[in-house]
Design a protein around this motif. Structure first.
Motif, mmCIF file in Angstrom:
data_model
loop_
_atom_site.group_PDB
_atom_site.id
_atom_site.type_symbol
_atom_site.label_atom_id
_atom_site.label_comp_id
_atom_site.label_asym_id
_atom_site.label_seq_id
_atom_site.Cartn_x
_atom_site.Cartn_y
_atom_site.Cartn_z
ATOM 1 N N PHE A 1 74.600 42.903 61.189
ATOM 2 C CA PHE A 1 75.614 43.745 60.235
ATOM 3 C C PHE A 1 76.840 42.434 60.040
ATOM 4 N N PRO A 2 76.837 41.895 58.887
ATOM 5 C CA PRO A 2 77.666 40.763 58.422
ATOM 6 C C PRO A 2 78.769 41.045 57.788
ATOM 7 N N ALA A 3 79.694 40.012 58.023
ATOM 8 C CA ALA A 3 80.925 41.116 57.711
ATOM 9 C C ALA A 3 81.033 41.307 56.450
ATOM 10 N N ALA A 4 79.935 41.161 55.014
ATOM 11 C CA ALA A 4 79.597 41.557 53.772
ATOM 12 C C ALA A 4 79.154 42.631 53.892
ATOM 13 N N ALA A 5 79.585 43.795 54.623
ATOM 14 C CA ALA A 5 78.871 44.533 55.203
ATOM 15 C C ALA A 5 80.099 45.777 56.123
ATOM 16 N N ARG A 6 81.366 45.037 56.096
ATOM 17 C CA ARG A 6 82.529 45.704 55.933
ATOM 18 C C ARG A 6 83.554 45.969 55.098
ATOM 19 N N LEU A 7 84.433 46.889 55.490
ATOM 20 C CA LEU A 7 85.588 47.069 54.705
ATOM 21 C C LEU A 7 86.036 46.094 55.622
ATOM 22 N N HIS A 8 87.524 45.160 54.665
ATOM 23 C CA HIS A 8 87.929 44.615 55.286
ATOM 24 C C HIS A 8 89.994 45.196 54.964
ATOM 25 N N ARG A 9 89.933 45.491 53.582
ATOM 26 C CA ARG A 9 91.165 45.084 53.280
ATOM 27 C C ARG A 9 91.745 46.482 52.975
ATOM 28 N N PRO A 10 92.903 46.757 53.203
ATOM 29 C CA PRO A 10 93.443 47.829 53.073
ATOM 30 C C PRO A 10 93.526 48.985 51.489
ATOM 31 N N SER A 11 92.957 47.886 51.004
ATOM 32 C CA SER A 11 93.081 48.592 49.413
ATOM 33 C C SER A 11 92.125 49.092 48.930
ATOM 34 N N GLU A 12 91.023 48.976 49.989
ATOM 35 C CA GLU A 12 89.062 49.115 49.638
ATOM 36 C C GLU A 12 89.339 50.439 50.513
ATOM 37 N N TYR A 13 89.973 50.522 51.342
ATOM 38 C CA TYR A 13 90.028 51.678 51.938
ATOM 39 C C TYR A 13 90.880 52.870 51.499
ATOM 40 N N ALA A 14 91.753 52.025 50.955
ATOM 41 C CA ALA A 14 92.532 53.558 50.104
ATOM 42 C C ALA A 14 92.331 53.667 49.054
ATOM 43 N N LEU A 15 91.320 53.283 48.717
ATOM 44 C CA LEU A 15 89.775 53.433 47.235
ATOM 45 C C LEU A 15 89.162 54.486 47.301
ATOM 46 N N ALA A 16 88.859 54.354 48.423
ATOM 47 C CA ALA A 16 87.858 54.967 49.280
ATOM 48 C C ALA A 16 88.402 56.608 49.748
ATOM 49 N N LEU A 17 89.588 56.617 49.827
ATOM 50 C CA LEU A 17 90.263 58.037 50.122
ATOM 51 C C LEU A 17 89.966 58.319 49.696
ATOM 52 N N LYS A 18 90.589 57.662 48.375
ATOM 53 C CA LYS A 18 91.185 58.856 46.934
ATOM 54 C C LYS A 18 89.951 59.131 46.093
ATOM 55 N N GLY A 19 88.675 58.710 46.897
ATOM 56 C CA GLY A 19 87.571 59.064 46.667
ATOM 57 C C GLY A 19 86.833 60.304 45.999
ATOM 58 N N LYS A 20 85.817 60.234 45.902
ATOM 59 C CA LYS A 20 84.941 61.208 46.106
ATOM 60 C C LYS A 20 84.267 61.372 48.064
ATOM 61 N N ARG A 21 84.774 62.432 48.602
ATOM 62 C CA ARG A 21 84.205 62.932 49.577
ATOM 63 C C ARG A 21 82.670 63.055 49.650
ATOM 64 N N LEU A 22 81.877 62.514 50.032
ATOM 65 C CA LEU A 22 80.165 62.925 50.260
ATOM 66 C C LEU A 22 79.429 63.832 50.834
ATOM 67 N N ALA A 23 80.500 64.055 52.360
ATOM 68 C CA ALA A 23 80.436 64.754 53.437
ATOM 69 C C ALA A 23 80.622 65.397 54.598
ATOM 70 N N ARG A 24 80.287 66.065 54.965
ATOM 71 C CA ARG A 24 81.791 66.125 56.722
ATOM 72 C C ARG A 24 80.659 67.513 57.127
ATOM 73 N N GLY A 25 81.361 66.298 58.888
ATOM 74 C CA GLY A 25 80.818 67.267 59.401
ATOM 75 C C GLY A 25 81.997 67.804 60.101
ATOM 76 N N ALA A 26 80.974 68.344 61.848
ATOM 77 C CA ALA A 26 82.271 68.472 63.092
ATOM 78 C C ALA A 26 82.937 67.683 63.609
ATOM 79 N N LEU A 27 83.002 66.132 63.458
ATOM 80 C CA LEU A 27 83.688 65.601 63.076
ATOM 81 C C LEU A 27 84.492 64.175 62.549
ATOM 82 N N PHE A 28 83.203 63.964 61.452
ATOM 83 C CA PHE A 28 83.736 63.082 60.854
ATOM 84 C C PHE A 28 83.051 63.691 59.034
ATOM 85 N N VAL A 29 84.348 63.224 58.271
ATOM 86 C CA VAL A 29 84.461 63.092 56.835
ATOM 87 C C VAL A 29 83.825 61.961 56.497
ATOM 88 N N VAL A 30 83.245 61.482 55.238
ATOM 89 C CA VAL A 30 82.486 60.520 55.107
ATOM 90 C C VAL A 30 83.049 60.059 53.512
#
Length: 122
Positions: free
Chosen positions: A5-34
């Motif tokens: 699990f290297p650093a290249a396999a993680r999101l680091h910047r708030p802008s990367e999170y914002a893009l993903a959260l504005k994007g497409k929902r892949l799956a939803r479970g009882a606890l999590f949304v992807v």
């Protein structure tokens, strides 16, 4: 192949999170949304799957619980990273975690994360 699990396999910047959260929902479970960013002309394609975690204090009040959840998600992602498509995945906790033993919580989270990662592979 070694599961790392290297650093290249993680999101680091708030802008990367914002893009993903504005994007497409892949799956939803009882606890999590992807979620994942929508593909577009300004989006730089990822070289491999990357993981982002949003585990809010309002849904998991105890730090032990939040850290356990993150650890289990990272471990599941680490094992399946090489078979996942090259895109960013953000796991967001959306439901309050009920007080249970850490062993029961780990099992519940691992089962759900494995199911959500399988859906994300499609």
């Amino acid at each position: 192949m070694r599961a790392t699990f290297p650093a290249a396999a993680r999101l680091h910047r708030p802008s990367e999170y914002a893009l993903a959260l504005k994007g497409k929902r892949l799956a939803r479970g009882a606890l999590f949304v992807v979620t994942t960013p929508r593909s577009g002309p300004d989006l730089i394609p990822a070289s491999s799957a990357r993981l982002g975690l949003i585990i809010a204090k309002r849904f998991a009040a105890r730090s032990v619980t939040r850290n356990t959840i993150k650890r289990v998600i990272r471990e599941a992602f680490r094992h399946k990273r090489h078979s996942l498509p090259a895109r960013d995945l953000v796991f967001r906790l959306h439901t309050k975690v009920m007080p249970v033993s850490l062993t029961a919580l780990k099992k519940q989270v691992r089962d759900e994360v494995d199911m959500l990662l399988d859906r994300a592979m499609q």
